[in-house]
Design an enzyme around this catalytic site. Structure first.
Site, PDB file in Angstrom:
ATOM      1  CB  SER A 356      -0.913   0.015   1.221  1.00 24.47           C
ATOM      2  OG  SER A 356      -0.136   0.124   2.402  1.00 24.47           O
ATOM      3  CG  HIS A 357      -0.340   4.770  -2.215  1.00 24.73           C
ATOM      4  ND1 HIS A 357      -1.438   5.428  -2.715  1.00 24.73           N
ATOM      5  CD2 HIS A 357       0.241   4.175  -3.278  1.00 24.73           C
ATOM      6  CE1 HIS A 357      -1.519   5.237  -4.025  1.00 24.73           C
ATOM      7  NE2 HIS A 357      -0.515   4.485  -4.388  1.00 24.73           N
ATOM      8  CB  ALA A 358       0.328   3.719   4.474  1.00 24.96           C
TER       9      ALA A 358
END
Length: 398
Positions: A356-358
Protein backbone atom coordinates in the site's frame (compact mmCIF):
# COMPACT_ATOMS: atom_id res chain seq x y z
CA UNK A 1 -2.20 20.22 -25.66
CA UNK A 2 -2.85 16.49 -26.17
CA UNK A 3 -0.32 13.65 -26.60
CA UNK A 4 -1.44 10.08 -27.27
CA UNK A 5 -0.51 7.84 -24.34
CA UNK A 6 1.27 5.46 -26.72
CA UNK A 7 3.59 8.35 -27.66
CA UNK A 8 4.22 9.61 -24.11
CA UNK A 9 7.78 9.93 -22.81
CA UNK A 10 8.98 10.98 -19.37
CA UNK A 11 10.65 14.22 -20.48
CA UNK A 12 7.37 15.79 -21.57
CA UNK A 13 4.73 13.70 -19.78
CA UNK A 14 6.27 12.57 -16.46
CA UNK A 15 7.47 9.20 -15.22
CA UNK A 16 4.05 7.59 -14.81
CA UNK A 17 2.87 8.44 -18.32
CA UNK A 18 6.28 7.71 -19.82
CA UNK A 19 6.30 4.21 -18.33
CA UNK A 20 2.78 3.46 -19.55
CA UNK A 21 3.68 4.76 -23.01
CA UNK A 22 6.68 2.43 -23.13
CA UNK A 23 4.49 -0.52 -22.11
CA UNK A 24 1.92 0.30 -24.78
CA UNK A 25 4.63 0.52 -27.43
CA UNK A 26 5.84 -2.91 -26.32
CA UNK A 27 2.35 -4.33 -26.86
CA UNK A 28 1.53 -4.89 -23.19
CA UNK A 29 -2.08 -4.65 -21.90
CA UNK A 30 -2.45 -0.98 -20.86
CA UNK A 31 -5.79 0.87 -21.22
CA UNK A 32 -5.60 3.41 -24.04
CA UNK A 33 -5.68 7.13 -23.40
CA UNK A 34 -3.90 10.45 -23.81
CA UNK A 35 -1.82 12.90 -21.80
CA UNK A 36 -2.10 16.61 -21.05
CA UNK A 37 1.67 17.29 -20.98
CA UNK A 38 3.96 19.42 -18.81
CA UNK A 39 3.75 22.30 -21.30
CA UNK A 40 0.06 22.90 -20.58
CA UNK A 41 0.63 23.01 -16.83
CA UNK A 42 3.63 25.34 -17.25
CA UNK A 43 1.43 27.73 -19.23
CA UNK A 44 -1.13 27.70 -16.41
CA UNK A 45 1.58 28.25 -13.77
CA UNK A 46 3.48 30.91 -15.74
CA UNK A 47 1.94 33.88 -13.93
CA UNK A 48 2.19 32.35 -10.45
CA UNK A 49 4.99 33.59 -8.20
CA UNK A 50 6.52 30.29 -7.07
CA UNK A 51 10.05 31.61 -6.56
CA UNK A 52 9.66 32.20 -2.83
CA UNK A 53 7.15 31.58 -0.03
CA UNK A 54 3.62 31.32 -1.37
CA UNK A 55 0.08 30.70 -0.17
CA UNK A 56 -0.78 27.08 -0.98
CA UNK A 57 -4.52 27.74 -1.06
CA UNK A 58 -4.14 30.72 -3.40
CA UNK A 59 -1.97 28.73 -5.80
CA UNK A 60 -4.45 25.85 -5.86
CA UNK A 61 -7.36 28.20 -6.53
CA UNK A 62 -5.49 29.92 -9.36
CA UNK A 63 -4.69 26.62 -11.05
CA UNK A 64 -8.28 25.40 -10.70
CA UNK A 65 -9.50 28.58 -12.40
CA UNK A 66 -7.17 28.33 -15.42
CA UNK A 67 -9.09 27.86 -18.71
CA UNK A 68 -8.60 24.66 -20.69
CA UNK A 69 -9.59 23.88 -24.26
CA UNK A 70 -12.56 21.59 -23.72
CA UNK A 71 -13.07 21.25 -27.48
CA UNK A 72 -9.67 19.53 -27.78
CA UNK A 73 -10.47 17.35 -24.79
CA UNK A 74 -13.85 16.47 -26.30
CA UNK A 75 -12.16 15.43 -29.56
CA UNK A 76 -9.62 13.27 -27.71
CA UNK A 77 -12.35 11.63 -25.64
CA UNK A 78 -14.37 10.92 -28.79
CA UNK A 79 -11.33 9.08 -30.13
CA UNK A 80 -11.63 6.73 -27.16
CA UNK A 81 -15.36 6.27 -27.74
CA UNK A 82 -16.48 8.71 -25.00
CA UNK A 83 -16.14 6.19 -22.16
CA UNK A 84 -15.80 7.00 -18.48
CA UNK A 85 -12.13 7.71 -17.85
CA UNK A 86 -9.52 7.72 -15.12
CA UNK A 87 -7.67 11.02 -14.71
CA UNK A 88 -4.30 10.58 -12.99
CA UNK A 89 -1.32 12.72 -12.07
CA UNK A 90 2.08 12.28 -13.72
CA UNK A 91 4.34 14.79 -11.98
CA UNK A 92 8.00 15.41 -12.75
CA UNK A 93 9.12 13.81 -9.47
CA UNK A 94 6.55 11.02 -9.49
CA UNK A 95 7.25 7.33 -10.15
CA UNK A 96 11.02 7.77 -10.38
CA UNK A 97 13.77 5.63 -8.91
CA UNK A 98 14.38 8.29 -6.26
CA UNK A 99 10.79 9.16 -5.36
CA UNK A 100 7.49 7.31 -5.73
CA UNK A 101 5.27 10.18 -4.48
CA UNK A 102 2.90 7.31 -3.69
CA UNK A 103 -0.60 8.68 -3.12
CA UNK A 104 0.56 12.29 -2.84
CA UNK A 105 -1.25 13.71 -5.88
CA UNK A 106 -4.86 13.41 -6.95
CA UNK A 107 -6.38 10.76 -9.18
CA UNK A 108 -10.01 10.50 -10.25
CA UNK A 109 -12.01 7.52 -11.51
CA UNK A 110 -15.33 7.35 -13.39
CA UNK A 111 -14.95 10.83 -14.91
CA UNK A 112 -17.18 11.51 -17.92
CA UNK A 113 -17.28 14.36 -20.43
CA UNK A 114 -14.86 17.11 -21.43
CA UNK A 115 -15.97 19.60 -18.76
CA UNK A 116 -15.53 17.08 -15.95
CA UNK A 117 -12.18 15.94 -17.37
CA UNK A 118 -10.99 19.55 -17.52
CA UNK A 119 -11.95 20.01 -13.86
CA UNK A 120 -10.09 16.82 -12.93
CA UNK A 121 -6.97 17.90 -14.86
CA UNK A 122 -6.90 21.21 -13.00
CA UNK A 123 -7.45 19.41 -9.69
CA UNK A 124 -4.44 17.20 -10.45
CA UNK A 125 -2.35 20.33 -11.07
CA UNK A 126 -3.57 21.87 -7.83
CA UNK A 127 -2.66 18.74 -5.88
CA UNK A 128 1.00 19.65 -6.34
CA UNK A 129 0.34 22.32 -3.73
CA UNK A 130 -1.41 20.45 -0.94
CA UNK A 131 0.32 20.36 2.43
CA UNK A 132 0.81 16.59 2.08
CA UNK A 133 2.54 16.88 -1.32
CA UNK A 134 4.76 19.74 -0.18
CA UNK A 135 5.49 17.87 3.05
CA UNK A 136 6.60 14.87 1.00
CA UNK A 137 8.89 16.65 -1.46
CA UNK A 138 9.65 20.06 0.12
CA UNK A 139 9.21 23.38 -1.69
CA UNK A 140 10.58 22.50 -5.11
CA UNK A 141 9.34 23.79 -8.41
CA UNK A 142 7.66 21.00 -10.34
CA UNK A 143 5.68 20.27 -13.44
CA UNK A 144 2.56 18.16 -13.67
CA UNK A 145 1.31 16.20 -16.66
CA UNK A 146 -2.05 14.43 -16.45
CA UNK A 147 -3.02 11.03 -17.85
CA UNK A 148 -6.56 10.44 -19.15
CA UNK A 149 -7.25 6.72 -19.66
CA UNK A 150 -10.21 4.50 -20.31
CA UNK A 151 -11.73 3.57 -16.93
CA UNK A 152 -11.81 -0.14 -16.13
CA UNK A 153 -14.64 -1.62 -14.09
CA UNK A 154 -12.35 -4.06 -12.32
CA UNK A 155 -13.62 -7.23 -10.73
CA UNK A 156 -10.27 -7.60 -8.93
CA UNK A 157 -7.42 -5.12 -8.48
CA UNK A 158 -4.07 -5.14 -6.81
CA UNK A 159 -0.39 -4.34 -6.62
CA UNK A 160 2.67 -6.42 -7.50
CA UNK A 161 6.34 -5.97 -6.59
CA UNK A 162 8.71 -7.81 -8.89
CA UNK A 163 11.81 -9.51 -7.39
CA UNK A 164 14.54 -7.19 -6.13
CA UNK A 165 17.16 -9.94 -6.49
CA UNK A 166 17.61 -12.76 -9.02
CA UNK A 167 16.32 -15.41 -6.62
CA UNK A 168 13.71 -13.23 -4.92
CA UNK A 169 9.93 -13.77 -4.97
CA UNK A 170 7.21 -11.77 -6.69
CA UNK A 171 4.87 -10.26 -4.09
CA UNK A 172 1.21 -9.76 -5.10
CA UNK A 173 -1.70 -8.24 -3.17
CA UNK A 174 -5.28 -8.38 -4.41
CA UNK A 175 -8.83 -7.49 -3.39
CA UNK A 176 -12.30 -7.19 -4.90
CA UNK A 177 -13.32 -4.15 -6.94
CA UNK A 178 -11.35 -1.04 -7.87
CA UNK A 179 -7.74 -0.48 -6.88
CA UNK A 180 -7.97 2.41 -4.37
CA UNK A 181 -9.09 -0.06 -1.68
CA UNK A 182 -5.69 -1.79 -1.90
CA UNK A 183 -3.33 1.13 -2.58
CA UNK A 184 -4.98 3.34 0.05
CA UNK A 185 -4.85 0.55 2.63
CA UNK A 186 -8.59 0.56 3.30
CA UNK A 187 -8.83 -3.20 3.04
CA UNK A 188 -6.43 -5.93 4.10
CA UNK A 189 -5.83 -7.73 0.79
CA UNK A 190 -5.07 -11.32 -0.14
CA UNK A 191 -1.32 -11.88 -0.36
CA UNK A 192 0.45 -14.14 -2.86
CA UNK A 193 4.18 -14.87 -2.96
CA UNK A 194 5.42 -16.48 -6.18
CA UNK A 195 8.93 -17.90 -5.77
CA UNK A 196 11.47 -18.40 -8.52
CA UNK A 197 10.61 -22.09 -8.89
CA UNK A 198 6.92 -21.25 -9.37
CA UNK A 199 5.77 -22.20 -5.87
CA UNK A 200 2.91 -20.00 -4.65
CA UNK A 201 2.34 -19.17 -0.99
CA UNK A 202 -0.94 -17.39 -0.34
CA UNK A 203 -2.66 -15.79 2.63
CA UNK A 204 -6.36 -15.13 2.14
CA UNK A 205 -7.71 -12.11 4.02
CA UNK A 206 -11.19 -11.29 5.30
CA UNK A 207 -12.19 -8.63 2.75
CA UNK A 208 -15.28 -6.77 3.95
CA UNK A 209 -15.63 -3.85 1.51
CA UNK A 210 -15.12 -3.12 -2.19
CA UNK A 211 -15.18 0.01 -4.35
CA UNK A 212 -17.09 -0.03 -7.65
CA UNK A 213 -18.41 2.39 -10.28
CA UNK A 214 -22.16 2.93 -10.36
CA UNK A 215 -22.84 5.27 -13.27
CA UNK A 216 -20.71 8.36 -12.73
CA UNK A 217 -20.17 7.63 -9.02
CA UNK A 218 -17.83 5.48 -7.02
CA UNK A 219 -19.66 3.46 -4.38
CA UNK A 220 -18.17 1.66 -1.40
CA UNK A 221 -20.16 -1.49 -0.75
CA UNK A 222 -20.09 -4.63 1.34
CA UNK A 223 -18.55 -7.82 0.02
CA UNK A 224 -21.05 -10.70 0.30
CA UNK A 225 -20.22 -12.96 3.22
CA UNK A 226 -19.59 -15.88 0.85
CA UNK A 227 -16.83 -13.96 -0.96
CA UNK A 228 -15.05 -12.30 1.96
CA UNK A 229 -12.64 -15.17 2.55
CA UNK A 230 -12.69 -16.48 -1.01
CA UNK A 231 -9.41 -16.08 -2.96
CA UNK A 232 -9.53 -13.14 -5.35
CA UNK A 233 -7.22 -14.82 -7.88
CA UNK A 234 -6.27 -18.42 -8.50
CA UNK A 235 -2.75 -19.81 -8.74
CA UNK A 236 -2.76 -19.67 -12.54
CA UNK A 237 -3.51 -15.92 -12.43
CA UNK A 238 -0.81 -15.36 -9.82
CA UNK A 239 1.65 -17.12 -12.12
CA UNK A 240 0.52 -15.03 -15.10
CA UNK A 241 0.97 -11.87 -13.05
CA UNK A 242 4.49 -12.88 -12.03
CA UNK A 243 5.39 -13.59 -15.65
CA UNK A 244 3.97 -10.24 -16.74
CA UNK A 245 5.90 -8.52 -13.95
CA UNK A 246 9.11 -10.17 -15.12
CA UNK A 247 8.49 -8.89 -18.65
CA UNK A 248 7.81 -5.35 -17.39
CA UNK A 249 10.89 -5.34 -15.14
CA UNK A 250 13.07 -6.43 -18.07
CA UNK A 251 11.58 -3.72 -20.28
CA UNK A 252 11.96 -0.99 -17.64
CA UNK A 253 15.41 -2.08 -16.53
CA UNK A 254 14.84 -2.90 -12.86
CA UNK A 255 12.43 -4.09 -10.14
CA UNK A 256 8.95 -2.63 -10.53
CA UNK A 257 5.97 -1.63 -8.38
CA UNK A 258 3.01 -2.47 -10.63
CA UNK A 259 -0.69 -1.71 -10.23
CA UNK A 260 -2.94 -4.12 -12.13
CA UNK A 261 -6.60 -5.00 -12.58
CA UNK A 262 -8.79 -7.73 -14.01
CA UNK A 263 -11.80 -6.47 -16.02
CA UNK A 264 -14.05 -8.62 -18.22
CA UNK A 265 -11.73 -11.52 -17.51
CA UNK A 266 -8.67 -9.73 -18.93
CA UNK A 267 -5.54 -8.69 -17.07
CA UNK A 268 -4.51 -5.03 -17.39
CA UNK A 269 -1.53 -2.95 -16.24
CA UNK A 270 -2.44 0.43 -14.75
CA UNK A 271 0.94 1.64 -13.52
CA UNK A 272 4.59 0.57 -13.36
CA UNK A 273 7.26 2.44 -11.45
CA UNK A 274 10.66 1.63 -9.96
CA UNK A 275 10.68 0.22 -6.44
CA UNK A 276 12.15 2.97 -4.25
CA UNK A 277 12.69 1.02 -1.01
CA UNK A 278 13.09 -2.69 -0.42
CA UNK A 279 10.38 -4.76 1.23
CA UNK A 280 11.16 -5.91 4.77
CA UNK A 281 13.09 -9.13 5.15
CA UNK A 282 10.53 -11.12 7.09
CA UNK A 283 11.68 -12.88 10.24
CA UNK A 284 9.76 -14.99 12.71
CA UNK A 285 8.47 -13.18 15.82
CA UNK A 286 10.28 -13.89 19.07
CA UNK A 287 9.37 -13.15 22.69
CA UNK A 288 11.68 -12.56 25.62
CA UNK A 289 10.76 -15.03 28.35
CA UNK A 290 9.37 -13.49 31.50
CA UNK A 291 8.51 -10.16 29.90
CA UNK A 292 5.01 -9.03 31.04
CA UNK A 293 3.77 -7.77 27.70
CA UNK A 294 0.98 -8.44 25.27
CA UNK A 295 1.57 -9.00 21.58
CA UNK A 296 -0.39 -8.05 18.50
CA UNK A 297 0.54 -9.47 15.11
CA UNK A 298 0.02 -7.81 11.73
CA UNK A 299 1.65 -7.69 8.31
CA UNK A 300 5.32 -6.59 8.14
CA UNK A 301 5.33 -3.33 6.18
CA UNK A 302 8.64 -1.55 6.70
CA UNK A 303 11.63 -3.06 8.46
CA UNK A 304 13.20 -1.91 11.71
CA UNK A 305 12.11 -1.60 15.32
CA UNK A 306 10.95 1.38 17.32
CA UNK A 307 9.87 2.04 20.89
CA UNK A 308 7.73 5.08 21.55
CA UNK A 309 4.46 6.51 22.77
CA UNK A 310 1.36 5.02 21.17
CA UNK A 311 -0.71 7.81 19.62
CA UNK A 312 -4.21 6.83 18.45
CA UNK A 313 -5.00 8.77 15.27
CA UNK A 314 -8.44 8.26 13.76
CA UNK A 315 -8.52 11.37 11.57
CA UNK A 316 -7.16 14.87 10.95
CA UNK A 317 -8.65 16.07 14.24
CA UNK A 318 -6.01 14.02 16.04
CA UNK A 319 -3.01 15.33 14.05
CA UNK A 320 -2.16 18.08 16.55
CA UNK A 321 -1.70 15.49 19.29
CA UNK A 322 1.16 13.73 17.48
CA UNK A 323 4.65 14.50 18.78
CA UNK A 324 8.05 13.59 17.31
CA UNK A 325 8.89 10.01 18.22
CA UNK A 326 5.28 8.87 18.64
CA UNK A 327 4.08 5.65 17.04
CA UNK A 328 0.92 6.22 15.00
CA UNK A 329 -1.93 3.77 15.64
CA UNK A 330 -4.60 4.22 12.94
CA UNK A 331 -7.53 2.43 11.30
CA UNK A 332 -5.69 3.08 8.01
CA UNK A 333 -3.50 5.88 6.70
CA UNK A 334 -4.72 8.41 4.18
CA UNK A 335 -2.19 10.12 1.88
CA UNK A 336 -3.05 13.38 3.66
CA UNK A 337 -1.30 11.92 6.71
CA UNK A 338 2.11 11.85 5.01
CA UNK A 339 3.49 14.81 7.02
CA UNK A 340 2.99 12.74 10.18
CA UNK A 341 5.33 10.06 8.83
CA UNK A 342 8.13 12.65 8.84
CA UNK A 343 8.01 12.92 12.64
CA UNK A 344 6.63 9.54 13.74
CA UNK A 345 8.91 6.76 14.92
CA UNK A 346 6.65 4.12 13.37
CA UNK A 347 3.13 3.35 12.21
CA UNK A 348 0.55 0.62 12.92
CA UNK A 349 -2.67 0.25 10.90
CA UNK A 350 -5.74 -1.95 11.31
CA UNK A 351 -6.10 -2.59 7.57
CA UNK A 352 -3.79 -2.56 4.58
CA UNK A 353 -0.96 -4.56 3.05
CA UNK A 354 2.78 -4.13 2.60
CA UNK A 355 2.36 -2.87 -0.98
CA UNK A 356 0.00 0.00 0.00
CA UNK A 357 0.97 3.66 -0.36
CA UNK A 358 1.38 4.03 3.41
CA UNK A 359 3.86 1.18 3.56
CA UNK A 360 5.83 2.53 0.58
CA UNK A 361 6.12 5.99 2.15
CA UNK A 362 7.08 4.49 5.54
CA UNK A 363 9.89 2.57 3.84
CA UNK A 364 11.04 5.72 2.05
CA UNK A 365 11.18 7.53 5.41
CA UNK A 366 12.97 4.59 7.00
CA UNK A 367 10.46 4.02 9.81
CA UNK A 368 9.01 0.62 10.77
CA UNK A 369 5.42 -0.17 9.87
CA UNK A 370 3.06 -2.99 10.83
CA UNK A 371 -0.13 -3.16 8.78
CA UNK A 372 -3.40 -5.09 8.87
CA UNK A 373 -3.43 -5.39 12.67
CA UNK A 374 -7.09 -5.98 13.68
CA UNK A 375 -8.47 -3.84 16.54
CA UNK A 376 -5.12 -2.07 17.08
CA UNK A 377 -6.85 1.22 17.95
CA UNK A 378 -8.83 -0.46 20.74
CA UNK A 379 -6.27 -2.93 22.09
CA UNK A 380 -3.44 -0.38 22.29
CA UNK A 381 -3.92 2.47 24.75
CA UNK A 382 -3.11 6.05 23.85
CA UNK A 383 -0.07 7.36 25.70
CA UNK A 384 1.45 4.00 26.63
CA UNK A 385 4.91 2.89 25.55
CA UNK A 386 4.96 0.20 22.88
CA UNK A 387 7.54 -1.47 20.66
CA UNK A 388 6.91 -2.36 17.03
CA UNK A 389 8.95 -4.61 14.77
CA UNK A 390 8.33 -4.01 11.08
CA UNK A 391 10.18 -7.17 10.04
CA UNK A 392 8.21 -9.60 12.21
CA UNK A 393 4.94 -7.67 12.10
CA UNK A 394 4.63 -7.58 15.89
CA UNK A 395 3.64 -4.95 18.44
CA UNK A 396 4.44 -5.51 22.11
CA UNK A 397 2.69 -3.49 24.80
CA UNK A 398 2.20 -3.44 28.62
Amino acid sequence: MIIALAEAVSDTCGGKAGALGALLRAGLPVPDGFVVPFATYLTAARDLDLGGPYDLDAVRQALKAHPLDTAELRHALAGLGDPPVAVRSSAANEDTGQSSAAGQHESFLAVRGAVEVADAVRACWASLFTSRAVGYRGHHDLAMAVIVQRHLDAEVSGVMFTPSSPDGPTEIEASWGLGPSVVEGKVTPDSYRVTGDGTIHRTIADKHTRLDRHGDRLVLGDVPASARQHPTIDDATATRLAELGEEIAALQGGPQDIEWAIADGRLWVLQARPITAALPQRTEPSRQSGTPVGTLIGTPGSQGTATGTARIVRGPGDFSRVRPGDILICPFTDPAWTPLLRIAAGVVTETGGMLSHAAIVAREHGIPAVLGTPAATTKLRDGTTITINGSTGTITYP
